[in-house]
Design an enzyme around this catalytic site. Structure first.
Site, PDB file in Angstrom:
ATOM      1  N   GLU A  88      -3.137 -22.688 -38.669  1.00 57.91           N
ATOM      2  CA  GLU A  88      -2.972 -21.168 -38.395  1.00 57.91           C
ATOM      3  C   GLU A  88      -1.915 -20.511 -39.315  1.00 57.91           C
ATOM      4  OE1 GLU A  88      -1.773 -17.576 -34.667  1.00 57.91           O
ATOM      5  OE2 GLU A  88      -2.090 -20.139 -34.785  1.00 57.91           O
ATOM      6  N   GLU A 127       1.202 -27.956 -30.383  1.00 61.22           N
ATOM      7  CA  GLU A 127       1.431 -26.922 -31.436  1.00 61.22           C
ATOM      8  C   GLU A 127       2.873 -28.509 -31.748  1.00 61.22           C
ATOM      9  OE1 GLU A 127       2.549 -23.311 -30.442  1.00 61.22           O
ATOM     10  OE2 GLU A 127       0.538 -23.215 -29.904  1.00 61.22           O
ATOM     11  N   SER A 158      -3.613 -17.539 -24.986  1.00 55.78           N
ATOM     12  CA  SER A 158      -3.072 -17.033 -25.840  1.00 55.78           C
ATOM     13  C   SER A 158      -3.779 -15.864 -24.214  1.00 55.78           C
ATOM     14  CB  SER A 158      -4.211 -16.462 -27.087  1.00 55.78           C
ATOM     15  OG  SER A 158      -5.235 -17.359 -26.305  1.00 55.78           O
ATOM     16  N   ASP A 179      -5.161 -25.394 -23.836  1.00 52.93           N
ATOM     17  CA  ASP A 179      -3.359 -25.766 -24.706  1.00 52.93           C
ATOM     18  C   ASP A 179      -2.936 -25.809 -22.982  1.00 52.93           C
ATOM     19  OD1 ASP A 179      -3.577 -24.983 -26.995  1.00 52.93           O
ATOM     20  OD2 ASP A 179      -3.984 -22.511 -26.414  1.00 52.93           O
ATOM     21  N   LYS A 229      -5.267 -29.387 -26.021  1.00 53.66           N
ATOM     22  CA  LYS A 229      -4.253 -28.915 -27.810  1.00 53.66           C
ATOM     23  C   LYS A 229      -2.753 -29.142 -27.648  1.00 53.66           C
ATOM     24  CE  LYS A 229      -4.834 -24.842 -29.729  1.00 53.66           C
ATOM     25  NZ  LYS A 229      -3.700 -24.141 -29.916  1.00 53.66           N
TER      26      LYS A 229
END
Length: 272
Positions: free
Chosen positions: A190, A123, A53, A91, A121
């Protein structure tokens, strides 16, 4: 409330698991630089996420996709230098692990070695299974991320709530169990229905951390710029704004400009 240095006990994956087991909620926030990380760590946050982000809130990009591995390592290094207690997760950015487990391993090792971070992390679920296993086999702790996965935003075409339909919900549950079996120590959920997040949290033994996933996850995460009111245009339903720091900064800078223009600053006391 700030934490006294003598009370500091480093947060670890073991402690996070203990927190879930005893029903203590886990707090997680993003940070991307030394000064903010120091403040957040001092306030007692359990996990600091150096999120991709940063692509949005630090660099002004529309999505998380443009941020590079080098840029993530720069942000992570800045955060690590500030932290005494929190567990720091970074991330792995888009394009640095999908579809190639060797590249995933290289990316994870670079993050750990060059930034000093505690975990990465990633996804996705079954699609990235090989990459997750490869990274874990090197001894790097992996946090999973399911539901709305911003790195796949062009595939989704929208930031709307995910897994409302049975098929996607079933896949999410299967993916959560798969990530646990692979060895992930926690999973971010999320923007999924609260009931589904509750079910996942009950059916996996590892901690779940929600963002827009209701109150039943084992912890919560927000983007620090959002919860402090620094980003003005982003106000989703799941966001609770704890301060309006953006307005405070604008007002303070406005006062500074006024004082400089009117020759009030610096005054005699502020001069040598």
């Amino acid at each position: 409330m700030s934490i006294h240095k003598s009370d500091i006990k480093k947060v670890t994956t073991h402690q996070l698991q203990t927190m879930k087991d005893r029903g203590e909620k886990i707090s997680m926030l993003t940070a991307y630089d030394y000064s903010m990380a120091q403040l957040i760590d001092g306030a007692g946050v359990d996990i600091i996420l150096v999120g991709d982000s940063a692509s949005n809130v630090m660099a002004g990009h529309e999505t998380t996709l443009p941020i590079t591995l080098d840029q993530m390592i720069y942000h992570a290094s800045s955060v690590i230098r500030a932290v005494s207690r929190a567990f720091v997760v970074v991330d792995i950015p888009f394009g640095s692990y999908q579809g190639n487990s060797s590249e995933a391993l290289r990316s994870a090792i670079r993050i750990m070695k060059e930034s000093g971070a505690h975990s990465v992390k990633m996804e996705g679920g079954a699609e990235i299974k090989e990459s997750v296993i490869r990274v874990l086999s090197a001894g790097v702790p992996v946090m999973g991320h399911l539901g709305l996965t911003p790195q796949s935003i062009y595939k989704f075409g929208t930031y709307a709530v995910r897994a409302k339909e049975k098929e996607e919900a079933d896949k999410l549950i299967a993916d959560a169990k798969l990530l646990e079996e692979c060895g992930c120590y926690a999973i971010v959920l999320e923007k999924i229905p609260a009931d589904l997040a509750k079910r996942v949290s009950e059916e996996v033994n590892i901690p779940t951390i929600g963002i827009g996933a209701g109150p039943h996850t084992d912890g919560q995460v927000l983007v620090m710029h959002d919860m402090l009111g620094i980003t003005k245009e982003f106000k989703p339903r799941f966001l609770r704004q704890y301060a309006d720091v953006g307005s405070m900064i604008t007002e303070a800078v406005g006062n500074y400009v006024k004082d400089v223009k009117s020759k009030d600053f610096p005054n005699e006391k502020e001069s040598y």
